[in-house]
Motif scaffolding. Sequence first.
Motif, PDB file in Angstrom:
ATOM      1  N   ALA A  18      34.424 -40.890  60.910  1.00  0.00           N
ATOM      2  CA  ALA A  18      35.091 -41.972  60.230  1.00  0.00           C
ATOM      3  C   ALA A  18      36.399 -42.369  60.993  1.00  0.00           C
ATOM      4  CB  ALA A  18      35.495 -41.857  58.778  1.00  0.00           C
ATOM      5  N   ILE A  19      37.323 -41.280  61.560  1.00  0.00           N
ATOM      6  CA  ILE A  19      38.381 -41.704  62.280  1.00  0.00           C
ATOM      7  C   ILE A  19      38.101 -42.497  63.672  1.00  0.00           C
ATOM      8  CG2 ILE A  19      40.227 -40.351  63.166  1.00  0.00           C
ATOM      9  CD1 ILE A  19      40.274 -38.325  61.115  1.00  0.00           C
ATOM     10  N   LEU A  20      36.867 -41.849  64.082  1.00  0.00           N
ATOM     11  CA  LEU A  20      36.690 -42.013  65.391  1.00  0.00           C
ATOM     12  C   LEU A  20      36.201 -43.718  65.432  1.00  0.00           C
ATOM     13  CD1 LEU A  20      35.939 -41.419  68.436  1.00  0.00           C
ATOM     14  CD2 LEU A  20      33.638 -40.744  67.591  1.00  0.00           C
ATOM     15  N   CYS A  21      35.385 -44.090  64.525  1.00  0.00           N
ATOM     16  CA  CYS A  21      35.037 -45.270  64.106  1.00  0.00           C
ATOM     17  C   CYS A  21      36.023 -46.390  64.030  1.00  0.00           C
ATOM     18  CB  CYS A  21      34.155 -45.404  63.011  1.00  0.00           C
ATOM     19  SG  CYS A  21      32.286 -44.762  63.060  1.00  0.00           S
ATOM     20  N   PHE A  22      37.065 -45.893  63.132  1.00  0.00           N
ATOM     21  CA  PHE A  22      38.136 -46.858  63.171  1.00  0.00           C
ATOM     22  C   PHE A  22      39.158 -46.884  64.175  1.00  0.00           C
ATOM     23  CE2 PHE A  22      36.655 -46.519  58.801  1.00  0.00           C
ATOM     24  CZ  PHE A  22      36.607 -47.757  58.324  1.00  0.00           C
ATOM     25  N   TRP A  29      40.723 -53.938  69.159  1.00  0.00           N
ATOM     26  CA  TRP A  29      41.394 -55.018  68.231  1.00  0.00           C
ATOM     27  C   TRP A  29      42.639 -55.715  69.214  1.00  0.00           C
ATOM     28  CZ3 TRP A  29      46.149 -54.307  66.048  1.00  0.00           C
ATOM     29  CH2 TRP A  29      46.836 -55.262  65.370  1.00  0.00           C
ATOM     30  N   VAL A  30      43.377 -54.561  69.535  1.00  0.00           N
ATOM     31  CA  VAL A  30      44.668 -54.882  70.285  1.00  0.00           C
ATOM     32  C   VAL A  30      44.481 -55.885  71.448  1.00  0.00           C
ATOM     33  CG1 VAL A  30      46.657 -53.912  71.549  1.00  0.00           C
ATOM     34  CG2 VAL A  30      45.653 -52.687  69.453  1.00  0.00           C
ATOM     35  N   PRO A  31      43.707 -55.675  72.456  1.00  0.00           N
ATOM     36  CA  PRO A  31      43.479 -56.600  73.460  1.00  0.00           C
ATOM     37  C   PRO A  31      42.943 -57.760  72.969  1.00  0.00           C
ATOM     38  CG  PRO A  31      42.129 -54.746  74.029  1.00  0.00           C
ATOM     39  CD  PRO A  31      42.883 -54.381  72.775  1.00  0.00           C
ATOM     40  N   ALA A  32      41.835 -57.662  72.222  1.00  0.00           N
ATOM     41  CA  ALA A  32      41.198 -58.973  71.667  1.00  0.00           C
ATOM     42  C   ALA A  32      42.063 -59.925  70.984  1.00  0.00           C
ATOM     43  CB  ALA A  32      40.119 -58.559  70.650  1.00  0.00           C
ATOM     44  N   SER A  33      43.125 -59.222  69.994  1.00  0.00           N
ATOM     45  CA  SER A  33      44.290 -60.022  69.301  1.00  0.00           C
ATOM     46  C   SER A  33      44.943 -60.789  70.330  1.00  0.00           C
ATOM     47  CB  SER A  33      44.978 -59.034  68.396  1.00  0.00           C
ATOM     48  OG  SER A  33      45.585 -59.896  67.630  1.00  0.00           O
ATOM     49  N   LEU A  34      45.374 -60.093  71.212  1.00  0.00           N
ATOM     50  CA  LEU A  34      46.309 -60.763  72.306  1.00  0.00           C
ATOM     51  C   LEU A  34      45.644 -61.607  73.057  1.00  0.00           C
ATOM     52  CD1 LEU A  34      48.011 -57.341  73.727  1.00  0.00           C
ATOM     53  CD2 LEU A  34      48.959 -59.031  72.119  1.00  0.00           C
ATOM     54  N   LEU A  35      44.508 -61.507  73.332  1.00  0.00           N
ATOM     55  CA  LEU A  35      43.717 -62.551  74.003  1.00  0.00           C
ATOM     56  C   LEU A  35      43.117 -63.594  73.197  1.00  0.00           C
ATOM     57  CD1 LEU A  35      41.867 -60.254  76.596  1.00  0.00           C
ATOM     58  CD2 LEU A  35      44.067 -61.878  77.038  1.00  0.00           C
ATOM     59  N   GLN A  36      43.048 -63.422  71.974  1.00  0.00           N
ATOM     60  CA  GLN A  36      42.379 -64.192  70.894  1.00  0.00           C
ATOM     61  C   GLN A  36      40.980 -64.617  71.201  1.00  0.00           C
ATOM     62  OE1 GLN A  36      44.672 -67.839  69.839  1.00  0.00           O
ATOM     63  NE2 GLN A  36      46.499 -66.573  69.184  1.00  0.00           N
ATOM     64  N   THR A  37      40.164 -63.443  71.449  1.00  0.00           N
ATOM     65  CA  THR A  37      38.746 -63.506  71.847  1.00  0.00           C
ATOM     66  C   THR A  37      38.012 -62.620  71.129  1.00  0.00           C
ATOM     67  OG1 THR A  37      37.289 -63.339  73.675  1.00  0.00           O
ATOM     68  CG2 THR A  37      39.129 -61.692  73.702  1.00  0.00           C
ATOM     69  N   GLU A  38      36.717 -63.118  70.685  1.00  0.00           N
ATOM     70  CA  GLU A  38      35.751 -62.152  70.131  1.00  0.00           C
ATOM     71  C   GLU A  38      34.706 -61.772  70.941  1.00  0.00           C
ATOM     72  OE1 GLU A  38      34.546 -66.679  69.406  1.00  0.00           O
ATOM     73  OE2 GLU A  38      36.294 -65.351  69.919  1.00  0.00           O
ATOM     74  N   SER A 107      45.375 -65.249  64.024  1.00  0.00           N
ATOM     75  CA  SER A 107      46.091 -64.338  63.388  1.00  0.00           C
ATOM     76  C   SER A 107      45.826 -63.033  63.432  1.00  0.00           C
ATOM     77  CB  SER A 107      46.213 -64.840  61.700  1.00  0.00           C
ATOM     78  OG  SER A 107      46.937 -63.701  60.756  1.00  0.00           O
ATOM     79  N   PRO A 108      46.569 -62.080  64.228  1.00  0.00           N
ATOM     80  CA  PRO A 108      46.396 -60.864  64.525  1.00  0.00           C
ATOM     81  C   PRO A 108      46.148 -59.978  63.070  1.00  0.00           C
ATOM     82  CG  PRO A 108      48.300 -61.296  65.761  1.00  0.00           C
ATOM     83  CD  PRO A 108      47.900 -62.361  64.867  1.00  0.00           C
ATOM     84  N   VAL A 109      46.865 -60.318  62.134  1.00  0.00           N
ATOM     85  CA  VAL A 109      46.584 -59.668  60.830  1.00  0.00           C
ATOM     86  C   VAL A 109      44.934 -60.022  60.268  1.00  0.00           C
ATOM     87  CG1 VAL A 109      47.136 -59.241  58.270  1.00  0.00           C
ATOM     88  CG2 VAL A 109      48.695 -59.276  60.336  1.00  0.00           C
ATOM     89  N   ARG A 110      44.748 -61.162  60.195  1.00  0.00           N
ATOM     90  CA  ARG A 110      43.622 -61.719  59.773  1.00  0.00           C
ATOM     91  C   ARG A 110      42.057 -61.164  60.694  1.00  0.00           C
ATOM     92  NH1 ARG A 110      45.879 -66.857  58.860  1.00  0.00           N
ATOM     93  NH2 ARG A 110      44.645 -67.504  60.684  1.00  0.00           N
ATOM     94  N   PHE A 111      42.813 -61.120  61.954  1.00  0.00           N
ATOM     95  CA  PHE A 111      41.556 -61.023  63.216  1.00  0.00           C
ATOM     96  C   PHE A 111      41.414 -59.110  62.907  1.00  0.00           C
ATOM     97  CE2 PHE A 111      40.229 -60.974  67.919  1.00  0.00           C
ATOM     98  CZ  PHE A 111      39.075 -61.380  67.449  1.00  0.00           C
ATOM     99  N   LEU A 112      42.228 -58.533  62.381  1.00  0.00           N
ATOM    100  CA  LEU A 112      42.053 -57.226  62.030  1.00  0.00           C
ATOM    101  C   LEU A 112      41.215 -56.710  61.052  1.00  0.00           C
ATOM    102  CD1 LEU A 112      42.694 -54.081  62.764  1.00  0.00           C
ATOM    103  CD2 LEU A 112      44.617 -54.404  60.912  1.00  0.00           C
ATOM    104  N   VAL A 113      40.720 -57.870  60.063  1.00  0.00           N
ATOM    105  CA  VAL A 113      39.861 -57.637  59.042  1.00  0.00           C
ATOM    106  C   VAL A 113      38.385 -57.389  59.457  1.00  0.00           C
ATOM    107  CG1 VAL A 113      38.656 -58.621  56.938  1.00  0.00           C
ATOM    108  CG2 VAL A 113      41.133 -58.695  57.397  1.00  0.00           C
ATOM    109  N   PRO A 114      37.647 -58.295  60.369  1.00  0.00           N
ATOM    110  CA  PRO A 114      36.481 -57.926  60.799  1.00  0.00           C
ATOM    111  C   PRO A 114      36.203 -56.912  61.984  1.00  0.00           C
ATOM    112  CG  PRO A 114      37.345 -59.822  62.066  1.00  0.00           C
ATOM    113  CD  PRO A 114      38.255 -59.505  61.139  1.00  0.00           C
ATOM    114  N   TRP A 115      37.247 -56.559  62.653  1.00  0.00           N
ATOM    115  CA  TRP A 115      37.039 -55.122  63.275  1.00  0.00           C
ATOM    116  C   TRP A 115      37.198 -53.943  62.202  1.00  0.00           C
ATOM    117  CZ3 TRP A 115      36.482 -54.982  68.397  1.00  0.00           C
ATOM    118  CH2 TRP A 115      36.792 -56.250  69.084  1.00  0.00           C
ATOM    119  N   SER A 116      37.881 -54.146  61.321  1.00  0.00           N
ATOM    120  CA  SER A 116      37.940 -53.014  60.118  1.00  0.00           C
ATOM    121  C   SER A 116      36.677 -52.901  59.458  1.00  0.00           C
ATOM    122  CB  SER A 116      38.915 -53.221  58.994  1.00  0.00           C
ATOM    123  OG  SER A 116      40.198 -53.238  59.767  1.00  0.00           O
ATOM    124  N   LEU A 117      35.988 -54.020  59.006  1.00  0.00           N
ATOM    125  CA  LEU A 117      34.764 -54.102  58.386  1.00  0.00           C
ATOM    126  C   LEU A 117      33.583 -53.587  59.381  1.00  0.00           C
ATOM    127  CD1 LEU A 117      34.752 -57.580  56.772  1.00  0.00           C
ATOM    128  CD2 LEU A 117      34.790 -55.274  55.651  1.00  0.00           C
TER     129      LEU A 117
END
Length: 271
Positions: A18-22, A29-38, A107-117
Motif C-alpha cells: 500500500a505504501i509503495l503504491c501511493f 504527481w509532483v512533475p505532472a502537477s507542475l507541468l499540468q499534464t496527464e 489545481s495541484p490539490v484537485r489533481f492529486l485526487v485521481p493520482w490517489s485513486l
Amino acid sequence: TQGGAAEFRGISMVAFSAILCFAIQLTAWVPASLLQTERFYDLTGGLTYIILAITTLMLGSKEEDPSTRELLVTALVIIWAIRLSSFLFLRIHHAGKDGRFDDLKTSPVRFLVPWSLQGLWVFVTMNVVIVINSQSGPSPSLTAWDAIGVILWVAGFCVEVVADRQKSAFNANPSNEGKWIDEGLWSISRHPNYLGEIMLWSGIALLGVPCFSGLEGVAWVSPVFVYILLTKVSGVPILDRRAMEKWGEDPSYLLYRENTPEIMPRLISQK
C-alpha cells in the motif's frame, strides 16, 4: 515471517505494498502537477502494477525459489499492465489530452485526487497477487482452480484487446466521426473492454484460491472491487452519461442502448 506471509523490515507485505503504491503515485504527481499534464497518468499506473508484482515476488521468495503459481500470476499481471498502459498512453498521446482531467490538472490539490485513486485502484486489485507472492514456505500445488483461472484470464485478456482494437479502428475511420460503435464485440455488449477486465482479474483471483487462509480471503475483494468500480463508479456511469448527452435524442442509439447489455452479453438472443 509471521502467519505464513513474508514481511519487509517488520512491515506486512500488504501494508508495504500500500505504501509503495501511493509513494509511486505521489512521486509522479509532483512533475505532472507542475507541468499540468496527464500524459503519463496511465503509464504510471501500469508501471505501478509491474513494480508491485516484481517487488512482492522478490521479497516473498527470499527463503525459497518462487513457485510456478507466483511466477505465473506475476507474468500475467506484467503482460496485462504493459499492454493496457501502453495502449492508453498512445491513445492520449494521439488525442493530445484526456478530457477527464481538464478541470483537475489546473489545481495541484484537485489533481492529486485521481493520482490517489489510482494508487487505491492498483493496491486493491493487486491484493490477490500480493497474497500469492507473499506466501512463505512451500506453495500449494497447482489445482483445477489454477487451470480455470488461467483460461478465464486468457479469455478476458483477448476480449479486452479485441474490444480496444475494434473501437480504435472504428474511431480512426473519418466516416464514423460523431457516431457510436455498435459492431463487433460492441454489438453484444456496450462495454466489452470492461467485461474483459472483470474476467481477467477474476481469473487471477481463482489462481489464489489454494493460497487463501483466514483473513487472506479478504483478497477476494479484488475482482469485486474491479466490478463495482467499473460498473457503478468511474467506468460505465461516466461513459453512459456522456453517451446520453451526445446521442440521447437519437432513436437509433436509444434502441441500441435498450437492446444491448451493459456488460455481459446475452446467452440467448432476444431477436
